[in-house]
Motif scaffolding. Structure first.
Motif, PDB file in Angstrom:
ATOM      1  N   GLU A 377       0.823  -1.206   0.000  1.00  0.00           N
ATOM      2  CA  GLU A 377       0.000   0.000   0.000  1.00  0.00           C
ATOM      3  C   GLU A 377       0.858   1.258   0.000  1.00  0.00           C
ATOM      4  N   ASN A 378       2.067   1.186   0.593  1.00  0.00           N
ATOM      5  CA  ASN A 378       2.902   2.372   0.734  1.00  0.00           C
ATOM      6  C   ASN A 378       4.001   2.461  -0.312  1.00  0.00           C
ATOM      7  N   VAL A 379       3.811   1.834  -1.489  1.00  0.00           N
ATOM      8  CA  VAL A 379       4.833   1.948  -2.532  1.00  0.00           C
ATOM      9  C   VAL A 379       4.978   3.401  -2.965  1.00  0.00           C
ATOM     10  N   MET A 380       6.155   3.730  -3.515  1.00  0.00           N
ATOM     11  CA  MET A 380       6.408   5.071  -3.992  1.00  0.00           C
ATOM     12  C   MET A 380       5.536   5.340  -5.214  1.00  0.00           C
ATOM     13  N   PRO A 389       9.969  -6.560  -7.042  1.00  0.00           N
ATOM     14  CA  PRO A 389       9.651  -6.944  -5.667  1.00  0.00           C
ATOM     15  C   PRO A 389      10.378  -6.115  -4.610  1.00  0.00           C
ATOM     16  N   GLU A 390      11.636  -5.722  -4.875  1.00  0.00           N
ATOM     17  CA  GLU A 390      12.382  -4.943  -3.888  1.00  0.00           C
ATOM     18  C   GLU A 390      11.688  -3.617  -3.580  1.00  0.00           C
ATOM     19  N   ASN A 391      10.908  -3.080  -4.538  1.00  0.00           N
ATOM     20  CA  ASN A 391      10.189  -1.834  -4.325  1.00  0.00           C
ATOM     21  C   ASN A 391       8.720  -2.060  -3.966  1.00  0.00           C
ATOM     22  N   GLY A 392       8.360  -3.323  -3.703  1.00  0.00           N
ATOM     23  CA  GLY A 392       7.001  -3.610  -3.240  1.00  0.00           C
ATOM     24  C   GLY A 392       6.008  -3.961  -4.321  1.00  0.00           C
ATOM     25  N   PHE A 393       6.479  -4.363  -5.531  1.00  0.00           N
ATOM     26  CA  PHE A 393       5.581  -4.748  -6.619  1.00  0.00           C
ATOM     27  C   PHE A 393       5.798  -6.227  -6.968  1.00  0.00           C
ATOM     28  N   TRP A 394       4.699  -6.977  -7.096  1.00  0.00           N
ATOM     29  CA  TRP A 394       4.740  -8.368  -7.584  1.00  0.00           C
ATOM     30  C   TRP A 394       3.711  -8.457  -8.699  1.00  0.00           C
ATOM     31  N   ALA A 395       4.191  -8.433  -9.944  1.00  0.00           N
ATOM     32  CA  ALA A 395       3.264  -8.300 -11.074  1.00  0.00           C
ATOM     33  C   ALA A 395       3.801  -9.023 -12.294  1.00  0.00           C
ATOM     34  N   TRP A 404       5.919 -11.102 -19.372  1.00  0.00           N
ATOM     35  CA  TRP A 404       7.074 -11.045 -18.477  1.00  0.00           C
ATOM     36  C   TRP A 404       6.602 -11.035 -17.023  1.00  0.00           C
ATOM     37  N   ALA A 405       7.410 -11.660 -16.167  1.00  0.00           N
ATOM     38  CA  ALA A 405       7.267 -11.464 -14.725  1.00  0.00           C
ATOM     39  C   ALA A 405       8.207 -10.328 -14.332  1.00  0.00           C
ATOM     40  N   LEU A 406       7.705  -9.358 -13.559  1.00  0.00           N
ATOM     41  CA  LEU A 406       8.483  -8.161 -13.243  1.00  0.00           C
ATOM     42  C   LEU A 406       9.421  -8.439 -12.071  1.00  0.00           C
ATOM     43  N   THR A 407      10.433  -9.267 -12.360  1.00  0.00           N
ATOM     44  CA  THR A 407      11.517  -9.542 -11.429  1.00  0.00           C
ATOM     45  C   THR A 407      12.641  -8.545 -11.685  1.00  0.00           C
ATOM     46  N   PRO A 408      13.675  -8.461 -10.812  1.00  0.00           N
ATOM     47  CA  PRO A 408      14.743  -7.477 -11.041  1.00  0.00           C
ATOM     48  C   PRO A 408      15.325  -7.543 -12.446  1.00  0.00           C
ATOM     49  N   PHE A 452       5.805 -10.850   3.537  1.00  0.00           N
ATOM     50  CA  PHE A 452       4.988  -9.650   3.449  1.00  0.00           C
ATOM     51  C   PHE A 452       4.956  -8.916   4.797  1.00  0.00           C
ATOM     52  N   SER A 453       4.839  -7.609   4.721  1.00  0.00           N
ATOM     53  CA  SER A 453       4.633  -6.799   5.926  1.00  0.00           C
ATOM     54  C   SER A 453       3.756  -5.619   5.544  1.00  0.00           C
ATOM     55  N   GLY A 454       2.682  -5.415   6.284  1.00  0.00           N
ATOM     56  CA  GLY A 454       1.787  -4.315   5.988  1.00  0.00           C
ATOM     57  C   GLY A 454       0.745  -4.692   4.950  1.00  0.00           C
ATOM     58  N   PRO A 455      -0.193  -3.772   4.672  1.00  0.00           N
ATOM     59  CA  PRO A 455      -1.295  -4.053   3.748  1.00  0.00           C
ATOM     60  C   PRO A 455      -0.801  -4.202   2.302  1.00  0.00           C
ATOM     61  N   LEU A 456      -1.432  -5.120   1.570  1.00  0.00           N
ATOM     62  CA  LEU A 456      -1.218  -5.309   0.138  1.00  0.00           C
ATOM     63  C   LEU A 456      -2.498  -4.942  -0.594  1.00  0.00           C
ATOM     64  N   ARG A 457      -2.329  -4.352  -1.803  1.00  0.00           N
ATOM     65  CA  ARG A 457      -3.513  -3.942  -2.579  1.00  0.00           C
ATOM     66  C   ARG A 457      -3.374  -4.416  -4.024  1.00  0.00           C
ATOM     67  N   PRO A 458      -4.495  -4.751  -4.682  1.00  0.00           N
ATOM     68  CA  PRO A 458      -4.464  -5.086  -6.109  1.00  0.00           C
ATOM     69  C   PRO A 458      -3.893  -3.915  -6.907  1.00  0.00           C
ATOM     70  N   PHE A 459      -3.244  -4.248  -8.014  1.00  0.00           N
ATOM     71  CA  PHE A 459      -2.445  -3.268  -8.752  1.00  0.00           C
ATOM     72  C   PHE A 459      -2.711  -3.451 -10.249  1.00  0.00           C
TER      73      PHE A 459
END
Length: 526
Positions: A377-380, A389-395, A404-408, A452-459
């Motif tokens: 929820e608190n991504v930039m 994933p390092e910035n809080g996105f799994w897509a 594509w899977a959005l890996t590094p 995971f830590s904190g709320p997750l939201r659909p993206f």
């Protein structure tokens, strides 16, 4: 008697001087504007000054700043007050008079919150009685856009396509591609599109055929400001080594040996073809059933997901039902909020998940260039942080012709069939996020064992405009094509039955739908 004529002459002289006093007050004057154009950045306040020569008071004069026509004007000041009825609509509430030195003939009009439309010529007009003069003031408006972003795509031919993009420029900027040595080379295409506010979005692409270049940078320049923004990217090593004569010879020998080998095993393959076909027919129903069971387990946790307009990028249009979204060239005038994306064209779901299992589906249809998944929820939301994933996105995304899977380092996803609908399953405690191709019920990819830590939201994200939106759809009975054939009932010996609990429904203890559930979803293609 000699004094009388002198007294008469004196009275006449005084009367003549008195009659000339208004003319002295209305002596000729000049209006002087700034000798050089005034430069202003979009959003700031700017003064357009003019003064009288000689430096007489302008307190009782009519002061007017106008553009092409003298009325309606940018600002009119007469009899000690500002006249709003003669003011242009776009300057009402934005133009004020600066009169700190009005008694010395120095005044200015202050324009608040400069816009692109304010760029151009202005005239300051001073009038006293029948005398009036005017002077020209040139205002140049500029805007320095966002930091450039480079998207890299490796094509099947081995060539590398780079696309550089940035938003919020004025006037139209100049884009250059440079090598690490500072050499410039042309790009294959460039486009500059102004939004409703007149700010330019620029995109420039480049095809790289020489993988030995090392680093390549994209530089976007605002020539009016004399400033630029630049970003570099490292070109990966060549996928296809340069061929030498001995390598060509070895390749020919290997090819000949390969043809001989293929010929020798061809007949053996034919002998075993029927056997392989029977074996394939034996296992295919099992694999299809396993995939169906994985999907059915996910749908037990279906949730109603809606879009949150407060997070939507200004170029994204969210439908009234909060279930569909599309990308447009035009930019909406929306209130600036901390939770709104201002660079990536993205929007979040309203629902926030802090535990449990949750499943929803997105109708992507046959449109291109999209990304769906889950984020913290608190991504930039300001700027162009990579969606990894390092910035809080799994897509996962479809960009160009590839999934594509959005890996590094983006992971390609070879799919046998293009999905028209994507299912997303979040298991918060297990740390898994799985994507399903609902055209056939197959698993596309899984981000596994995430802490995971904190709320997750659909993206949701759209990279290109189109009439067809992304739509969050109702959960249907299953994939478009999943067939269970006779003999599949033997799988009940191989698949553990789920105990009655959160994954089962009371009263359905005898049905395969609620009982044949694998213990854990499988992992996706890495």
């Amino acid at each position: 008697m000699t004094i009388f004529p002198n007294s008469c002459f004196l009275r006449c002289l005084l009367t003549l001087i008195f009659l000339q006093l208004p003319k002295l007050d209305s002596a000729h004057f000049d209006v002087i504007g700034p000798p050089e154009p005034i430069l202003a950045l979009v959003g700031e306040d700017i003064d357009l000054p003019c003064h009288l020569s000689p430096n007489v008071s302008a307190e009782h004069m009519e002061l007017r700043w106008f553009r092409k026509k003298i009325s309606p004007a940018v600002l009119v000041h007469r009899d000690g007050r500002q006249l709003d009825r003669e003011q242009m609509l776009e300057y009402q509430g934005r133009a004020t008079l600066v009169k700190d030195n009005i008694t010395a003939g120095h005044v200015a009009v202050r324009i608040h919150g400069v816009r692109v439309s304010d760029d151009g010529e202005y005239w300051c007009f001073f009038r006293e009685n029948e005398n009036y003069e005017e002077a020209k003031v040139q205002l140049n408006v500029a805007a320095l856009g966002s930091d450039p972003h480079i998207h890299m795509e490796i094509q099947e031919s081995g060539e590398i396509r780079l696309e550089c993009s940035s938003i919020g420029w004025y006037p139209e900027p100049q884009v250059q591609w440079r090598t690490s040595k500072g050499q410039k080379f042309p790009f294959t295409s460039e486009s500059s599109t102004p939004d409703e506010e007149g700010l330019f979005t620029v995109t420039a692409s480049l095809i790289i055929r020489d993988n030995s270049l090392g680093n390549v940078s994209c530089c976007i320049q605002n020539l009016l400001l004399g400033q630029e923004k630049e970003i570099g990217i490292s070109i990966p090593a060549s996928f296809f080594p340069r061929l030498t004569p001995w390598m060509v010879g070895v390749a020919v020998i290997v090819m000949v040996l390969g043809l001989l080998t293929i010929g020798s095993i061809f007949f053996t393959w034919r002998l075993h073809r029927e056997r392989a076909r029977e074996k394939k027919n034996e296992f295919n129903p099992k694999e299809k059933l396993l995939e169906e069971l994985k999907w059915k387990k996910a749908t037990l946790h279906a949730v109603d997901v809606t879009l949150d307009p407060d997070t939507a990028h200004p170029h994204l249009f969210v439908y009234e039902d909060s279930k569909s979204v599309r990308l447009e060239d035009s930019r909406q005038k929306l209130p600036e909020k901390p939770e709104r994306f201002d660079s990536w064209p993205c929007v979040l779901g309203r629902e926030a998940f802090t535990s449990g299992r949750h499943y929803w589906e997105v109708e992507v249809g046959d449109r291109t260039d999209w990304a769906v998944g889950v984020c913290r929820e608190n991504v930039m939301k300001k700027g162009f942080d990579p969606m990894i994933p390092e910035n809080g996105f799994w897509a996962m995304e479809l960009y160009g012709n590839g999934y594509w899977a959005l890996t590094p380092i983006r992971t390609p996803l070879p799919l046998a069939r293009a999905p028209h609908r994507v299912g997303i399953f979040l298991d918060y405690e297990l740390g898994d996020i799985s994507f399903y191709n609902m055209s056939d019920g197959s698993l596309i990819y899984t981000f596994s064992k995430v802490s995971f830590s904190g709320p997750l939201r659909p993206f949701f994200c759209l990279w290109s405009c189109g009439k067809k939106p992304l739509t969050i759809c109702l959960i249907t009975d299953g994939p478009e094509e999943v067939t269970v054939v006779a003999g599949a009932q033997d799988l009940s010996r191989e698949i553990p039955l789920s105990p009655i609990g959160e994954d089962s429904v009371p009263g359905d203890a005898d049905t395969l739908h609620s009982k044949l559930i694998p213990t854990q979803p499988g992992q996706g293609t890495p």
